[in-house]
Design a protein around this motif. Structure first.
Motif, PDB file in Angstrom:
ATOM      1  N   LEU B  93       1.130  -1.322   0.217  1.00 16.88           N
ATOM      2  CA  LEU B  93      -0.235  -0.050  -0.021  1.00 16.88           C
ATOM      3  C   LEU B  93       0.723   1.070  -0.441  1.00 16.88           C
ATOM      4  O   LEU B  93       0.966   1.943  -0.869  1.00 16.88           O
ATOM      5  CB  LEU B  93      -0.811  -0.168   1.431  1.00 16.88           C
ATOM      6  N   GLU B  94       1.841   1.130   0.699  1.00 11.36           N
ATOM      7  CA  GLU B  94       2.843   2.602   0.805  1.00 11.36           C
ATOM      8  C   GLU B  94       3.499   2.619  -0.328  1.00 11.36           C
ATOM      9  O   GLU B  94       4.169   4.339  -0.506  1.00 11.36           O
ATOM     10  CB  GLU B  94       4.207   2.045   2.092  1.00 11.36           C
ATOM     11  N   THR B  95       4.247   1.948  -0.679  1.00 12.72           N
ATOM     12  CA  THR B  95       4.775   1.862  -2.239  1.00 12.72           C
ATOM     13  C   THR B  95       4.519   1.670  -3.672  1.00 12.72           C
ATOM     14  O   THR B  95       5.303   2.167  -4.377  1.00 12.72           O
ATOM     15  CB  THR B  95       5.682   0.879  -1.844  1.00 12.72           C
ATOM     16  N   ASN B  96       3.025   1.605  -3.366  1.00 20.48           N
ATOM     17  CA  ASN B  96       2.236   1.790  -4.726  1.00 20.48           C
ATOM     18  C   ASN B  96       2.002   3.441  -5.598  1.00 20.48           C
ATOM     19  O   ASN B  96       1.890   4.386  -4.269  1.00 20.48           O
ATOM     20  CB  ASN B  96       0.690   1.372  -4.553  1.00 20.48           C
ATOM     21  N   PRO B  97       2.291   3.511  -6.119  1.00 18.88           N
ATOM     22  CA  PRO B  97       2.410   4.577  -7.196  1.00 18.88           C
ATOM     23  C   PRO B  97       1.106   5.410  -6.609  1.00 18.88           C
ATOM     24  O   PRO B  97       1.226   6.857  -7.250  1.00 18.88           O
ATOM     25  CB  PRO B  97       2.536   4.048  -8.750  1.00 18.88           C
ATOM     26  N   ALA B  98       0.264   4.830  -6.909  1.00 19.75           N
ATOM     27  CA  ALA B  98      -0.581   5.809  -6.898  1.00 19.75           C
ATOM     28  C   ALA B  98      -1.638   6.215  -5.329  1.00 19.75           C
ATOM     29  O   ALA B  98      -2.307   6.621  -5.639  1.00 19.75           O
ATOM     30  CB  ALA B  98      -2.677   4.749  -7.602  1.00 19.75           C
ATOM     31  N   THR B  99      -0.903   5.540  -4.613  1.00 22.14           N
ATOM     32  CA  THR B  99      -0.743   5.854  -3.005  1.00 22.14           C
ATOM     33  C   THR B  99       0.243   6.941  -2.732  1.00 22.14           C
ATOM     34  O   THR B  99       0.546   7.265  -2.026  1.00 22.14           O
ATOM     35  CB  THR B  99      -0.583   4.797  -1.925  1.00 22.14           C
ATOM     36  N   THR B 100       1.647   6.309  -3.142  1.00 22.04           N
ATOM     37  CA  THR B 100       2.914   7.471  -3.138  1.00 22.04           C
ATOM     38  C   THR B 100       2.809   9.246  -2.711  1.00 22.04           C
ATOM     39  O   THR B 100       2.905   9.527  -2.037  1.00 22.04           O
ATOM     40  CB  THR B 100       4.362   6.890  -3.117  1.00 22.04           C
ATOM     41  N   PRO B 101       2.236   9.382  -4.348  1.00 24.43           N
ATOM     42  CA  PRO B 101       1.467  11.016  -4.169  1.00 24.43           C
ATOM     43  C   PRO B 101       1.034  11.022  -2.386  1.00 24.43           C
ATOM     44  O   PRO B 101       1.224  12.612  -1.993  1.00 24.43           O
ATOM     45  CB  PRO B 101       0.600  11.039  -4.920  1.00 24.43           C
ATOM     46  N   TRP B 102      -0.092  10.217  -2.482  1.00 19.74           N
ATOM     47  CA  TRP B 102      -1.273  11.088  -1.125  1.00 19.74           C
ATOM     48  C   TRP B 102      -0.316  11.371   0.472  1.00 19.74           C
ATOM     49  O   TRP B 102      -0.707  11.756   1.012  1.00 19.74           O
ATOM     50  CB  TRP B 102      -2.241   9.746  -0.651  1.00 19.74           C
ATOM     51  N   PHE B 103       1.117  10.212  -0.092  1.00 22.64           N
ATOM     52  CA  PHE B 103       1.629   9.960   1.752  1.00 22.64           C
ATOM     53  C   PHE B 103       2.627  11.431   1.997  1.00 22.64           C
ATOM     54  O   PHE B 103       3.932  11.625   1.977  1.00 22.64           O
ATOM     55  CB  PHE B 103       2.488   8.790   1.937  1.00 22.64           C
ATOM     56  N   PRO B 216      -6.799   4.900  -2.190  1.00 20.06           N
ATOM     57  CA  PRO B 216      -6.244   3.589  -2.004  1.00 20.06           C
ATOM     58  C   PRO B 216      -5.250   3.830  -0.716  1.00 20.06           C
ATOM     59  O   PRO B 216      -4.402   2.804  -0.509  1.00 20.06           O
ATOM     60  CB  PRO B 216      -5.631   3.322  -3.075  1.00 20.06           C
ATOM     61  N   GLY B 217      -5.798   5.019   0.120  1.00 19.58           N
ATOM     62  CA  GLY B 217      -4.858   4.618   1.427  1.00 19.58           C
ATOM     63  C   GLY B 217      -5.496   4.100   1.693  1.00 19.58           C
ATOM     64  O   GLY B 217      -6.666   3.844   2.227  1.00 19.58           O
ATOM     65  N   TYR B 218      -5.213   4.147   3.591  1.00 19.58           N
ATOM     66  CA  TYR B 218      -5.759   2.788   5.260  1.00 19.58           C
ATOM     67  C   TYR B 218      -6.842   3.171   5.102  1.00 19.58           C
ATOM     68  O   TYR B 218      -7.791   2.923   6.220  1.00 19.58           O
ATOM     69  CB  TYR B 218      -4.751   3.610   6.732  1.00 19.58           C
ATOM     70  N   TYR B 219      -7.545   4.427   4.881  1.00 18.95           N
ATOM     71  CA  TYR B 219      -8.260   5.492   5.649  1.00 18.95           C
ATOM     72  C   TYR B 219      -9.640   4.420   4.564  1.00 18.95           C
ATOM     73  O   TYR B 219     -10.645   4.966   4.687  1.00 18.95           O
ATOM     74  CB  TYR B 219      -8.660   7.341   4.990  1.00 18.95           C
TER      75      TYR B 219
END
Lengths: 114, 340
Positions: B93-103, B216-219
């Protein structure tokens, strides 16, 4: 029976021992493999006493400190003997199998087909 | 009285019940003092763990829960498998390209979230369990556990992203139970944590890289479906094992279930907090600290009551055996009932 329990009973089979004596004797008998700590030892001793395998032999006061000596009870001696016999049979069975395996696996130096 | 003796006595007072302390406290401390080297001033960490374990066993003895040790080993394996599966999923989840901008990856470089290091620590525990079970595994689990708790203040100090509390709390609770993993398991028992992590990572990657999820974040789905789903799965697996073992007159599974009740409940923290938020102030997009704390309290109290009821029922109705029939070391009955 787990190894620490076996070693405690074995240590007490020689003579009554107090806590420190038991820890050092178990370490000596197991060549340092089984290292009991007091918290674990006294928990195990309580259960062994509850089970009638070990009994309190006597209490002494040495340098103002109480020493409680434990001895192997009749039930403990019987259990230790039974466990030792079970282990002896296992060792004998394993040794026999290993010997057979060694003979079978040994290279034949003569007597093969020409 | 020396400082060392005073410190040992303080630990005995902290961990052991009153009656036992009066009867055995000085004997235990005297043995520690006899074993201590002359230059020792403080009890070692191993002594603290030993006394804590001894004290816990004495507290469990009156309620007939001494057989809990064998259940703790089973629960440890199940808990470790769950933590590493969640770690595998979290790492993807944390290394997914769709998610990383959010982090905040774009702004802060590779160290975009403390979650990456956290999940790596849990995955490392799965690997260590395969190659060096026992002491090294417990050390790896302990380190991951400390990191799980430490990311909250670390995130506050560094300003980096961290996984939310409703992810960290069940992970920490499961991690505590995971410390009970057996020291010398068979090879097939060492594999589930690593296999669980690999399976969870594969499934997560398939879902995340497959697209179709806008957030696709934790929430998102992890909060609402994955964590409670993991809880239900863990509950069902434990129940199945417990029933299977009980058919063979082996009650390890029942003990494991009791130990896992709290962590399983914690996996439902997010939806439970959302329900509490609806009741308190009509609900909101994300749970507040107050609602999360209230949900955690509800889960902890419910688990405690269930465990207490189970122990009371066991103490009253069943398993009252003569002391001589019990395993001398763990207190569980011997013969055909070795794991009760």
């Amino acid at each position: 029976m787990r190894e620490p329990t076996f070693m405690i009973l074995t240590a007490l089979a020689g003579e009554p021992l107090h806590g420190y004596g038991l820890i050092t004797e178990v370490a000596r008998l197991s060549d340092g493999r089984v290292s009991l700590r007091p918290g674990t030892l006294y928990g195990a001793l309580d259960r062994l006493v509850d089970a009638g395998l070990v009994a309190v032999e006597r209490e002494e006061v040495v340098d103002g400190r109480l020493r409680r000596y434990y001895r192997l009870a009749e039930g403990g001696a019987d259990l230790l003997a039974a466990e030792t016999e079970r282990m002896r049979r296992n060792v004998a069975a394993a040794t026999a199998r290993l010997k057979t395996r060694t003979h079978r696996g040994a290279p034949r130096l003569s007597g093969g087909t020409a | 009285m020396s400082d060392l003796e005073r410190r040992y006595l303080r630990l005995v007072k902290l961990f052991y019940p009153d009656g036992y302390r009066n009867e055995r406290g000085t004997e235990i401390v005297d043995t520690y003092l006899a074993l201590a080297t002359p230059d020792r001033r403080w009890p070692s960490p191993a002594d603290v763990v030993d006394l804590a374990g001894g004290g816990l066993r004495q507290r469990l003895r009156p309620v007939g829960a001494t057989g809990i040790r064998s259940g703790a080993r089973l629960a440890g394996t199940l808990a470790l498998s769950t933590t590493t599966a969640l770690a595998g999923s979290g790492a993807v989840l944390e290394t997914n390209p769709a998610t990383t901008p959010w982090f905040g990856f774009a702004q802060q470089g590779p160290l975009f979230s403390l979650g990456v290091g956290l999940w790596a620590a849990w995955l490392l525990a799965a690997v260590v369990h395969v190659v060096a079970p026992g002491r090294w595994t417990r050390l790896a689990i302990g380190s991951a556990l400390v990191l799980t708790v430490a990311v909250i203040p670390l995130a506050a100090v560094t300003g980096l992203f961290r996984p939310p509390v409703f992810v960290l709390l069940p992970q920490a609770c499961l991690g505590l139970v995971a410390l009970g993993v057996p020291s010398r398991p068979a090879l097939w028992l060492r594999l589930p944590p690593l296999a669980g992590a690999a399976a969870a990572a594969s499934v997560s990657a398939a879902v995340l890289y497959g697209g179709g999820n806008e957030f696709p974040g934790y929430y998102g789905w992890p909060a609402g479906q994955v964590l409670p789903g993991a809880g239900v799965t863990l509950l069902l697996v434990t129940l199945l094992i417990a029933v299977g073992l009980a058919l063979r007159d082996d009650f390890r599974g029942a003990w494991a279930l009791l130990l896992l009740l709290g962590p399983i409940g914690m996996l439902t923290l997010r939806p439970l907090a959302a329900e509490i938020a609806v009741g308190l102030y009509g609900g909101g997009p994300n749970p507040t600290w107050t609602t999360l704390a209230a949900a955690a309290l509800v889960v902890a109290v419910a688990a405690f009551i269930l465990v207490a009821l189970a122990l009371a029922a066991r103490h009253r109705f069943a398993f009252t055996r003569a002391a001589v029939e019990r395993c001398a070391e763990c207190g569980s009955p011997t013969g055909g009932d070795a794991n009760r």
